[in-house]
Motif scaffolding. Structure first.
Motif, PDB file in Angstrom:
ATOM      1  N   ILE A   1       0.829  -1.211   0.000  1.00  0.00           N
ATOM      2  CA  ILE A   1       0.000   0.000   0.000  1.00  0.00           C
ATOM      3  C   ILE A   1       0.863   1.260   0.000  1.00  0.00           C
ATOM      4  O   ILE A   1       0.612   2.204  -0.748  1.00  0.00           O
ATOM      5  CB  ILE A   1      -0.983  -0.014   1.193  1.00  0.00           C
ATOM      6  CG1 ILE A   1      -2.077  -1.063   0.940  1.00  0.00           C
ATOM      7  CG2 ILE A   1      -1.596   1.352   1.433  1.00  0.00           C
ATOM      8  CD1 ILE A   1      -2.945  -0.814  -0.288  1.00  0.00           C
ATOM      9  N   ASN A   2       1.912   1.282   0.824  1.00  0.00           N
ATOM     10  CA  ASN A   2       2.796   2.454   0.842  1.00  0.00           C
ATOM     11  C   ASN A   2       3.439   2.677  -0.526  1.00  0.00           C
ATOM     12  O   ASN A   2       3.535   3.814  -0.997  1.00  0.00           O
ATOM     13  CB  ASN A   2       3.869   2.300   1.921  1.00  0.00           C
ATOM     14  CG  ASN A   2       3.321   2.471   3.312  1.00  0.00           C
ATOM     15  OD1 ASN A   2       2.281   3.100   3.514  1.00  0.00           O
ATOM     16  ND2 ASN A   2       3.992   1.907   4.288  1.00  0.00           N
ATOM     17  N   ASN A   3       3.872   1.593  -1.172  1.00  0.00           N
ATOM     18  CA  ASN A   3       4.484   1.715  -2.489  1.00  0.00           C
ATOM     19  C   ASN A   3       3.463   2.117  -3.554  1.00  0.00           C
ATOM     20  O   ASN A   3       3.778   2.873  -4.473  1.00  0.00           O
ATOM     21  CB  ASN A   3       5.183   0.416  -2.888  1.00  0.00           C
ATOM     22  CG  ASN A   3       6.453   0.177  -2.095  1.00  0.00           C
ATOM     23  OD1 ASN A   3       6.964   1.082  -1.445  1.00  0.00           O
ATOM     24  ND2 ASN A   3       6.953  -1.033  -2.141  1.00  0.00           N
ATOM     25  N   LEU A   4       2.248   1.628  -3.414  1.00  0.00           N
ATOM     26  CA  LEU A   4       1.184   1.990  -4.355  1.00  0.00           C
ATOM     27  C   LEU A   4       0.969   3.498  -4.359  1.00  0.00           C
ATOM     28  O   LEU A   4       0.950   4.138  -5.413  1.00  0.00           O
ATOM     29  CB  LEU A   4      -0.124   1.274  -3.987  1.00  0.00           C
ATOM     30  CG  LEU A   4      -1.340   1.649  -4.832  1.00  0.00           C
ATOM     31  CD1 LEU A   4      -1.232   1.041  -6.227  1.00  0.00           C
ATOM     32  CD2 LEU A   4      -2.616   1.187  -4.137  1.00  0.00           C
ATOM     33  N   PHE A   5       0.865   4.085  -3.173  1.00  0.00           N
ATOM     34  CA  PHE A   5       0.610   5.521  -3.084  1.00  0.00           C
ATOM     35  C   PHE A   5       1.840   6.343  -3.451  1.00  0.00           C
ATOM     36  O   PHE A   5       1.710   7.474  -3.904  1.00  0.00           O
ATOM     37  CB  PHE A   5       0.089   5.891  -1.698  1.00  0.00           C
ATOM     38  CG  PHE A   5      -1.285   5.320  -1.413  1.00  0.00           C
ATOM     39  CD1 PHE A   5      -2.286   5.363  -2.371  1.00  0.00           C
ATOM     40  CD2 PHE A   5      -1.566   4.721  -0.202  1.00  0.00           C
ATOM     41  CE1 PHE A   5      -3.544   4.833  -2.126  1.00  0.00           C
ATOM     42  CE2 PHE A   5      -2.818   4.184   0.056  1.00  0.00           C
ATOM     43  CZ  PHE A   5      -3.811   4.237  -0.910  1.00  0.00           C
TER      44      PHE A   5
END
Length: 164
Positions: free
Chosen positions: A23-27
């Motif tokens: 999720i952190n990498n997605l954003f």
């Protein structure tokens, strides 16, 4: 420490750490998704991903861990008798520190790798950075698709050249 987990052996805690990095990498990769953050990061998406991974017989994860911290992971699976890298995620603060190389080295040393002539990976068409990284490794784009492929022997050779 590098560990390999079949999907059924992933603990809830390990999966939660994987999801956090994802999720952190997605954003980070797609900051425009933050405008509708709840659409991408919610309990239903978490549960759907968790259930799809836990019920897959062919899903395996190579995790690079330090003490209680998951630094990065590479997941792979067999789909229609082909070996696919399903996902690679690295915690942002560890990028550029050889984590990808370590994950690929462990992947290349998996005994089952020898059963496949090539490895495939899907790379989102907007993820230019990942496209460049995998092209540098030797993956080649298949036509106009978002699928990249490398001969297993070529990945093994790349790994041998990049051991230090």
């Amino acid at each position: 420490m590098l560990n390999v987990y079949p999907s059924k052996e992933l603990s809830d805690n390990q999966f939660a750490k994987m999801y956090e990095i994802l999720i952190n990498n997605l954003f980070k990769t797609y900051p425009e998704f933050l405008d509708d953050k709840d659409k991408f990061d919610n309990k239903d998406n978490y549960n759907n991903l968790f259930n799809s991974i836990k019920t897959s017989e062919q899903y395996n994860v190579i995790c690079l861990e330090e003490t209680d911290l998951l630094i990065g992971y590479l997941s792979y699976s067999v789909i229609n008798d082909e070996l696919w890298i399903s996902e690679i995620q690295i915690r942002e603060e560890y990028r550029g520190k050889g984590v990808l190389r370590k994950l690929i080295r462990n992947f290349v040393n998996m005994p089952e790798l020898k059963n496949y002539d090539h490895i495939k990976i899907h790379i989102n068409k907007w993820n230019i950075h990942s496209q460049k990284v995998f092209e540098h490794i030797g993956f080649e784009k298949i036509g106009e698709s978002t699928i990249y492929k490398i001969d297993t022997d070529n990945l093994i050779k790349w790994n041998q050249k990049n051991i230090y």
